[in-house]
Each structure stands twice: as C-alpha cells, then as structure tokens.
Design a protein around this motif. Structure first.
Motif, PDB file in Angstrom:
ATOM      1  N   THR A  20       0.827  -1.216   0.000  1.00 23.48           N
ATOM      2  CA  THR A  20       0.000   0.000   0.000  1.00 23.48           C
ATOM      3  C   THR A  20       0.859   1.263   0.000  1.00 23.48           C
ATOM      4  O   THR A  20       0.488   2.275  -0.605  1.00 23.48           O
ATOM      5  CB  THR A  20      -0.953  -0.003   1.200  1.00 23.48           C
ATOM      6  OG1 THR A  20      -0.213  -0.150   2.419  1.00 23.48           O
ATOM      7  CG2 THR A  20      -1.952  -1.144   1.089  1.00 23.48           C
ATOM      8  N   GLY A  35     -10.202  -0.673  -1.587  1.00 18.36           N
ATOM      9  CA  GLY A  35     -11.327  -0.658  -0.651  1.00 18.36           C
ATOM     10  C   GLY A  35     -10.945  -0.112   0.713  1.00 18.36           C
ATOM     11  O   GLY A  35      -9.870   0.437   0.921  1.00 18.36           O
ATOM     12  N   ARG A  36     -11.839  -0.314   1.627  1.00 20.67           N
ATOM     13  CA  ARG A  36     -11.649   0.222   2.963  1.00 20.67           C
ATOM     14  C   ARG A  36     -11.407  -0.941   3.932  1.00 20.67           C
ATOM     15  O   ARG A  36     -11.486  -2.106   3.541  1.00 20.67           O
ATOM     16  CB  ARG A  36     -12.897   1.008   3.379  1.00 20.67           C
ATOM     17  CG  ARG A  36     -14.162   0.168   3.446  1.00 20.67           C
ATOM     18  CD  ARG A  36     -15.391   1.053   3.543  1.00 20.67           C
ATOM     19  NE  ARG A  36     -16.585   0.273   3.844  1.00 20.67           N
ATOM     20  CZ  ARG A  36     -17.820   0.721   3.672  1.00 20.67           C
ATOM     21  NH1 ARG A  36     -18.013   1.938   3.195  1.00 20.67           N
ATOM     22  NH2 ARG A  36     -18.860  -0.033   3.976  1.00 20.67           N
ATOM     23  N   PRO A  37     -11.111  -0.644   5.186  1.00 19.94           N
ATOM     24  CA  PRO A  37     -10.910  -1.731   6.155  1.00 19.94           C
ATOM     25  C   PRO A  37     -12.122  -2.646   6.245  1.00 19.94           C
ATOM     26  O   PRO A  37     -13.267  -2.211   6.164  1.00 19.94           O
ATOM     27  CB  PRO A  37     -10.672  -0.982   7.465  1.00 19.94           C
ATOM     28  CG  PRO A  37     -10.113   0.342   7.046  1.00 19.94           C
ATOM     29  CD  PRO A  37     -10.829   0.679   5.771  1.00 19.94           C
ATOM     30  N   ASN A  65      -7.624  -4.155   4.550  1.00 21.42           N
ATOM     31  CA  ASN A  65      -8.283  -3.750   3.304  1.00 21.42           C
ATOM     32  C   ASN A  65      -9.166  -4.872   2.803  1.00 21.42           C
ATOM     33  O   ASN A  65      -8.665  -5.959   2.503  1.00 21.42           O
ATOM     34  CB  ASN A  65      -7.269  -3.430   2.201  1.00 21.42           C
ATOM     35  CG  ASN A  65      -6.582  -2.105   2.370  1.00 21.42           C
ATOM     36  OD1 ASN A  65      -5.505  -2.048   2.934  1.00 21.42           O
ATOM     37  ND2 ASN A  65      -7.196  -1.039   1.877  1.00 21.42           N
TER      38      ASN A  65
END
Length: 237
Positions: A20, A35-37, A65
């Motif tokens: 990342t 995406g998000r957590p 993620n």
C-alpha cells in the motif's frame, strides 16, 4: 538462517503495508480500488457461509483492506465481480471478501457435483480459500487454511500446492515486484516443480464443438461438465 526461511513467516500487515505504501507513492488510482478496512462481522459471516475458519494472517489482511467492503455486484456480473488489478504472482485479480465467497462456493460446488477422478489429487479441497482469480474463476491462487501455504489452480493443469510458504511470503514477493527488488526465493520448500498437466480426453474438442452448436456454454479449456458430456453421448447413440 537463510534469506528464504527468514521470510517464510512474519506479520502479514508489514508485507501488506509495503504494497500500500508503494501504491500510495506511485499508483494512487489502484490504491483507491483496494477498498476500505474490513470488519470482524463480515469476516465471521463469510466463514459461516463457507463453513470454515480463516487463518489469522488472512483475517489481518482483510481487516486492513477488504476490496469489496461496501460494494455489491449486480446480477449480471462475472463470477469475480469486483477484484483489483495489481502485480501479484500469477497475474490474477486480487479478491475481496465477496468475491472470495463467490469463487469458493463455485469451486466447491463443481467438486461436489463432479468429484475429481483421483481423490488424492482433487481439483479443489474444502480447506482452500481463493485470494486471487480470473473473472471466470477457472484460474487463480488459494490459501490453504490448514497449512497456511499458498497454491494455485488451473482447470487445464490442475492445482499446485505449496508455491509460497505463507500469505506473508506471497505479499512480500508482490512488494518486491512493485519495488523492483529481487532478494531470493520466497517460496516454501514444499513447492512442486510444475503443476500436474491434465491432458484433455481425445473426444473433448468434438464435444465442445457439438455443445456450442447446440446452445450449450462451454469453456475453451478445463473440464467439460458431466451434464454436457452425457448429452453429447446420448446424441451419438
């Protein structure tokens, strides 16, 4: 301790962080698709649906993620509906939790509907969880939830187990690719020389031609579903 063995196990969050961080510096558009957590609740629901427990490494990655978090595929989507294009070993799309479940249930369904001829070398095992795949789900990369190793599957060649010693090692190799670094062989000692080739039956091409001419959907490679094979045999009587 050798360079390879030092990297067979480790904190997957460290390896994922290298990926990342590189994307943040060099490819923010791809970073945005990661995406998000994820959430503990979503992971638990996925485990219940697949009927297995995900290893701690995989949970840590998905909590950092989840590519599919907050996204929902439409009814017309391919088997891999979302996915992220990133330079991972094997070149497949990296999967989020939704696609992981879709591909896993599809592979298990195929194996249960048409069991592999060799039970010692099945096309799919219950403990394998996909982490990357092509859109059609016929080729991809899986994590063995029992051993923690990484393998791959290919409908034409069969599965290859133990290609990487861990998810950490797999992501370290990905980070090395992105950073242009080569620091040795990150793969585990159990890696086979090459996948077992599953040669097509002599009549397969005739069946594929007949199936397409009669309105059946059949892939260019891989197993021909038993229902299509049986329909072809009936037509030849």
């Amino acid at each position: 301790m050798s360079g390879a063995s030092m990297h067979e196990t480790g904190d997957v969050r460290e390896a994922w962080g290298r990926i990342t961080a590189w994307l943040e510096r060099n490819d923010p558009e791809t970073l945005a698709t990661l995406g998000r957590p994820g959430s503990h609740a979503a992971i638990r629901e996925a485990e219940l649906r697949m009927g297995l427990n995900l290893p701690r490494e995989m949970r840590q990655w998905l909590l950092a993620n989840d590519i599919d978090a907050g996204r929902h595929p439409d009814d017309q989507s391919c088997l891999v509906a979302l996915g992220c294009e990133i330079d991972i070993p094997g070149g497949h799309l990296l999967l989020g939790l939704t696609d992981i479940q879709r591909v896993y249930l599809s592979r298990m369904g195929l194996e249960e509907m048409e069991p592999s001829a060799d039970p010692d070398h099945p096309f799919w095992r219950r403990e394998w969880v996909p982490i990357a795949a092509e859109r059609d789900g016929l080729y991809g990369t899986f994590l063995d939830t029992l051993s923690g190793t990484i393998g791959s599957w290919d409908e034409a060649y069969g599965p290859e187990e133990g290609a990487y010693a861990s998810l950490f090692a797999f992501f370290q190799e990905t980070a090395d690719r992105l950073e242009g670094v080569s620091t040795g062989d990150w793969r585990g000692p159990g890696r086979t020389a090459r996948p077992r080739r599953l040669d097509p039956r002599p009549e397969d091409e005739s069946i594929r031609l007949w199936a397409r001419a009669n309105g059946y959907l059949v892939n260019d490679r891989g197993r021909i579903p038993a229902s299509i094979r049986e329909a072809y045999e009936v037509s030849q009587r």
